[in-house]
Scaffold this active site. Sequence first.
Site, PDB file in Angstrom:
ATOM      1  N   ASN A  37      -7.098   3.930   2.843  1.00 57.91           N
ATOM      2  CA  ASN A  37      -6.887   5.381   2.376  1.00 57.91           C
ATOM      3  C   ASN A  37      -7.928   6.110   1.875  1.00 57.91           C
ATOM      4  OD1 ASN A  37      -4.068   5.572   2.749  1.00 57.91           O
ATOM      5  ND2 ASN A  37      -3.647   3.881   1.528  1.00 57.91           N
ATOM      6  N   LYS A  46     -18.499   1.593   0.319  1.00 64.74           N
ATOM      7  CA  LYS A  46     -17.217   2.267   0.306  1.00 64.74           C
ATOM      8  C   LYS A  46     -17.781   3.717   0.483  1.00 64.74           C
ATOM      9  CE  LYS A  46     -12.761   1.312  -1.717  1.00 64.74           C
ATOM     10  NZ  LYS A  46     -12.166   0.866  -2.664  1.00 64.74           N
ATOM     11  N   ASP A  98      -0.986  -2.418  -7.504  1.00 63.10           N
ATOM     12  CA  ASP A  98      -1.415  -2.536  -6.071  1.00 63.10           C
ATOM     13  C   ASP A  98      -1.237  -3.940  -5.568  1.00 63.10           C
ATOM     14  OD1 ASP A  98      -1.793  -1.471  -3.488  1.00 63.10           O
ATOM     15  OD2 ASP A  98      -3.673  -1.072  -3.710  1.00 63.10           O
TER      16      ASP A  98
END
Length: 421
Positions: free
Chosen positions: A54, A73, A163
Amino acid sequence: MDHPREKEADRPVRSSKVPQGRSGHSRPSSSSASSGVLMVGPNFRVGKKIGCGNFGELKLGKNLYTNEYVAIKLEPVKSRAPQLHLEYRFYKTLGSADGLPQVFYFGPCGKYNAMVLELLGPSLEDLFDLCDRTFSLKTVLMIAIQLISRMEYVHSKNLIYRDVKPENFLIGRQGNKKEHIIHIIDFGLAKEYIDPETKKHIPYREHKSLTGTARYMSINTHLGKEQSRRDDLEALGHMFMYFLRGSLPWQGLKADTLKERYQKIGDTKRNTPIEVLCENFPEEMATYLRYVRRLDFFEKPDYDYLRNLFTELFDRKGYAFDYSYDWVGRQIPTPVGTVHVDSGASAITRESHAHRDRPSQHQPLRNQVVSSTNGELNADDPLAAHSNAPITAQAEVEVVDEAKCCCFFKRKRKKNTPRHK
């Protein structure tokens, strides 16, 4: 890494000041040489895509000063639901502790924000596939004891994780001294449960949007209740049973819409007695779930009690905490080949494990981060496969049940039939 997302307005307040990383971060944050090589900071070269989620994309990188591989990232600066800066801030809050890998750099990189991460080994989901989608009780207990401590440490820093899924727990890279340690990664959905200004617990609320992965999230999360420490631990309990059984009763449910599907998942969780879920497995598994489901929203869990449930069962079974997981001795795929996990890898004594897995409250602050990459890299340089493909920002609110991840395994969809030991 797909998962339900909360509304942006409900996210913790972000600092407008971009935090600086380690040495050299005051220099130009990115550069592109005439050869087309993309750089992050002064010394990290960007290579091929190795994952996505995401947040954007995960790229292989290389520290040109040390010649070590890293993960980078990347998140578009104009992302509809930015989280990378917030994740970096949470890692500064967490500091240095077992099972929390390093961050080497954070800063802008052209149209993206970039965070340079430590490469780790495969995720528990990857290893679960490698082991024919069932783990032994010994392996699950070694995982559980460590992850209770990981979550206790996160909670001690006034954060809830929100999560839990096997894709977010990684072993270390093969040949590394941390190769047997279970790491917790990806704090993009984490939240401060202690208000930093008032120093008080966040209030209880209802009618919240789903945050997490539906397969593992707590029953109260399905009911739209604000999450707290109890929900992280309940989600862990569901994951432990997933590993033992091979699947969970609420997997594979069909519905016309996503909303109906998540409703069915929640209903099935509520209607599945703990005794049925944990049937044919040690009573301690059911005791764990009963305890965490009875916790009050504001209550601090008794982590020692939960850890002791499993350590006493572990001792009673006569197991040795030698990190001889089910995947030891198997060939683990990596981006550039396979690695044989030596069954004779260095064992660590039970005493040293017990000491290490207790969260330290006096760890020195150190920038940390995690990598959702899997496997290790050899001396061959795969960076030539650099891709400049654009990153597509994800929707601000996304609800997805299936635990998806970017990995180096080709997944095989199997029937969701429970497996019993």
